[in-house]
Enzyme design. Structure first.
Site, PDB file in Angstrom:
ATOM      1  N   TRP A  10       0.826  -1.224   0.000  1.00  0.00           N
ATOM      2  CA  TRP A  10       0.000   0.000   0.000  1.00  0.00           C
ATOM      3  C   TRP A  10       0.854   1.266   0.000  1.00  0.00           C
ATOM      4  O   TRP A  10       0.334   2.362  -0.118  1.00  0.00           O
ATOM      5  CB  TRP A  10      -0.920   0.010   1.225  1.00  0.00           C
ATOM      6  CG  TRP A  10      -2.006  -1.026   1.185  1.00  0.00           C
ATOM      7  CD1 TRP A  10      -2.240  -1.960   0.218  1.00  0.00           C
ATOM      8  CD2 TRP A  10      -3.045  -1.228   2.175  1.00  0.00           C
ATOM      9  NE1 TRP A  10      -3.329  -2.736   0.534  1.00  0.00           N
ATOM     10  CE2 TRP A  10      -3.841  -2.301   1.728  1.00  0.00           C
ATOM     11  CE3 TRP A  10      -3.349  -0.619   3.379  1.00  0.00           C
ATOM     12  CZ2 TRP A  10      -4.942  -2.773   2.449  1.00  0.00           C
ATOM     13  CZ3 TRP A  10      -4.440  -1.079   4.117  1.00  0.00           C
ATOM     14  CH2 TRP A  10      -5.225  -2.145   3.644  1.00  0.00           C
ATOM     15  N   LYS A  11       2.146   1.119   0.194  1.00  0.00           N
ATOM     16  CA  LYS A  11       3.064   2.269   0.286  1.00  0.00           C
ATOM     17  C   LYS A  11       2.517   3.271   1.323  1.00  0.00           C
ATOM     18  O   LYS A  11       1.869   2.864   2.280  1.00  0.00           O
ATOM     19  CB  LYS A  11       3.267   2.905  -1.088  1.00  0.00           C
ATOM     20  CG  LYS A  11       3.627   1.876  -2.157  1.00  0.00           C
ATOM     21  CD  LYS A  11       4.199   2.494  -3.394  1.00  0.00           C
ATOM     22  CE  LYS A  11       4.314   1.437  -4.472  1.00  0.00           C
ATOM     23  NZ  LYS A  11       5.166   1.824  -5.566  1.00  0.00           N
ATOM     24  N   HIS A  96      12.892  -2.757  -1.017  1.00  0.00           N
ATOM     25  CA  HIS A  96      12.085  -2.171  -2.091  1.00  0.00           C
ATOM     26  C   HIS A  96      12.892  -1.059  -2.757  1.00  0.00           C
ATOM     27  O   HIS A  96      13.647  -0.342  -2.100  1.00  0.00           O
ATOM     28  CB  HIS A  96      10.782  -1.619  -1.516  1.00  0.00           C
ATOM     29  CG  HIS A  96       9.796  -1.227  -2.574  1.00  0.00           C
ATOM     30  ND1 HIS A  96       9.894  -0.048  -3.272  1.00  0.00           N
ATOM     31  CD2 HIS A  96       8.727  -1.884  -3.086  1.00  0.00           C
ATOM     32  CE1 HIS A  96       8.907   0.017  -4.159  1.00  0.00           C
ATOM     33  NE2 HIS A  96       8.187  -1.091  -4.064  1.00  0.00           N
ATOM     34  N   GLU A 168      11.424  -6.850  -9.325  1.00  0.00           N
ATOM     35  CA  GLU A 168      10.732  -5.606  -9.632  1.00  0.00           C
ATOM     36  C   GLU A 168      11.648  -4.703 -10.454  1.00  0.00           C
ATOM     37  O   GLU A 168      12.474  -3.969  -9.879  1.00  0.00           O
ATOM     38  CB  GLU A 168      10.345  -4.887  -8.340  1.00  0.00           C
ATOM     39  CG  GLU A 168       9.393  -5.667  -7.467  1.00  0.00           C
ATOM     40  CD  GLU A 168       8.516  -4.743  -6.633  1.00  0.00           C
ATOM     41  OE1 GLU A 168       7.288  -4.854  -6.765  1.00  0.00           O
ATOM     42  OE2 GLU A 168       9.050  -3.908  -5.898  1.00  0.00           O
ATOM     43  N   GLY A 234       1.582  -2.702  -6.253  1.00  0.00           N
ATOM     44  CA  GLY A 234       1.532  -1.394  -5.618  1.00  0.00           C
ATOM     45  C   GLY A 234       0.188  -0.732  -5.856  1.00  0.00           C
ATOM     46  O   GLY A 234      -0.814  -1.055  -5.213  1.00  0.00           O
ATOM     47  N   GLY A 235       0.143   0.186  -6.809  1.00  0.00           N
ATOM     48  CA  GLY A 235      -1.054   0.996  -7.045  1.00  0.00           C
ATOM     49  C   GLY A 235      -2.343   0.193  -7.152  1.00  0.00           C
ATOM     50  O   GLY A 235      -3.373   0.573  -6.576  1.00  0.00           O
TER      51      GLY A 235
HETATM   52  C1  PEP Z   1       5.605  -1.837  -5.820  1.00  0.00           C
HETATM   53  O1  PEP Z   1       5.473  -0.833  -5.138  1.00  0.00           O
HETATM   54  O2  PEP Z   1       6.231  -2.797  -5.375  1.00  0.00           O
HETATM   55  C2  PEP Z   1       4.991  -1.867  -7.143  1.00  0.00           C
HETATM   56  C3  PEP Z   1       5.204  -2.906  -7.891  1.00  0.00           C
HETATM   57  O3  PEP Z   1       4.230  -0.768  -7.492  1.00  0.00           O
HETATM   58  P1  PEP Z   1       3.253  -0.665  -8.776  1.00  0.00           P
HETATM   59  O4  PEP Z   1       2.464  -1.938  -8.842  1.00  0.00           O
HETATM   60  O5  PEP Z   1       2.417   0.524  -8.507  1.00  0.00           O
HETATM   61  O6  PEP Z   1       4.144  -0.517  -9.973  1.00  0.00           O
END
Ligand code: PEP
Length: 256
Positions: A10-11, A96, A168, A234-235
């Site tokens: 969720w950041k 991260h 990632e 993430g989003g």
């Molecule tokens: C993340 O924060 O690990 C991520 C993958 O973000 P998003 O899915 O928004 O790219």
């Protein structure tokens, strides 16, 4: 067999009201993905209330960060792994790219966080991934190897029996640009191969998630890779319908 895991990062988002509504909607839709493990990683002030909300459900609790310090003490602003355990966390994200880039976490510190997490019975979700310039310079595998080796050197291959890796690519995080399914699979196979050089059994067991702009409409093709065991989201994890569609994409792979 490796169970698929879909983890929501969720950041620095959320509020008590928004978290409650999001979790209620996710819980109501989880029967679409009975064989998929799920996890949410809220900001630390919400760990306790989110932990209460997911208790007894199939959603595990994770934290977004942990201190590398193993002894409690004068570390203002830091959160000890034992505290996360006490709040019911099962997972914790370490390394991260936002922590690496914005807060100066280097490979050594990430490896220490991984070690402390395991020592306190948390499952680290170790994030690795290359910058766009590194990919364009043909350095992707070197970067992944460097990031992985730092953790292996401090913790040993045995530690990966209780860990998750998230590949990632930094250029795909929050940008709307994803790796192609082939790029994701290639990186995942590389990482599994590096583990396999040390221990084939552990390499076969370790879950490797893909993260980087995963959405409901691209999850299915990304998860189709033989070495892709789910996603770090993430989003899209902030929208119940998107998150559930991603979980359902993982479920579809189970049924294939
Ligand atoms: C993340 O924060 O690990 C991520 C993958 O973000 P998003 O899915 O928004 O790219």
């Amino acid at each position: 067999m490796r169970a698929y895991l879909v983890a929501g990062n969720w950041k620095m988002n959320g509020s008590r009201a928004a978290n409650g509504a999001l979790l209620a909607a996710i819980k109501a839709g989880l029967d679409r993905c009975a064989d998929v493990e799920t996890c949410v990683c809220p900001p630390s002030p919400y760990l306790e209330s989110v932990g209460t909300a997911v208790a007894g459900s199939r959603i595990a609790l994770g934290a977004q960060n942990v201190s590398e310090q193993d002894k409690p003490g004068a570390f203002t602003g830091e959160v000890h792994a034992a505290m996360l355990g006490e709040l019911g966390c099962r997972y914790v994200i370490v390394g991260h790219s936002e922590r690496r880039a914005l807060y100066g976490e280097d490979d050594v510190r990430v490896a220490q966080k991984f070690r402390v997490a395991l020592a306190h019975k948390l499952t680290p979700i170790l994030c690795v991934g290359e910058l766009l310039a590194e990919r364009e310079a043909g350095q992707t595998e070197n970067v992944l190897e460097r990031q992985l080796n730092a953790v292996l050197e401090l913790n040993g291959i045995g530690a990966f029996a209780n860990a998750v890796i998230a590949y990632e690519p930094v250029w795909a995080i929050g940008t709307g640009r994803t790796a192609t399914p082939a790029q994701a699979q290639e990186a995942h196979a590389f990482l599994r191969g590096r583990l396999g050089n040390r221990d084939a059994r552990i390499a076969a067991l370790t879950r490797i998630l893909y993260g980087g702009s995963v959405k409901g409409d691209n999850a299915r093709e990304l998860f189709a890779g033989a070495d892709v065991d789910g996603g770090l989201i993430g989003g899209a994890s902030l929208k119940a319908d998107e998150f559930l569609t991603i979980c359902a994409a993982a479920q579809a792979q189970v049924q294939n």
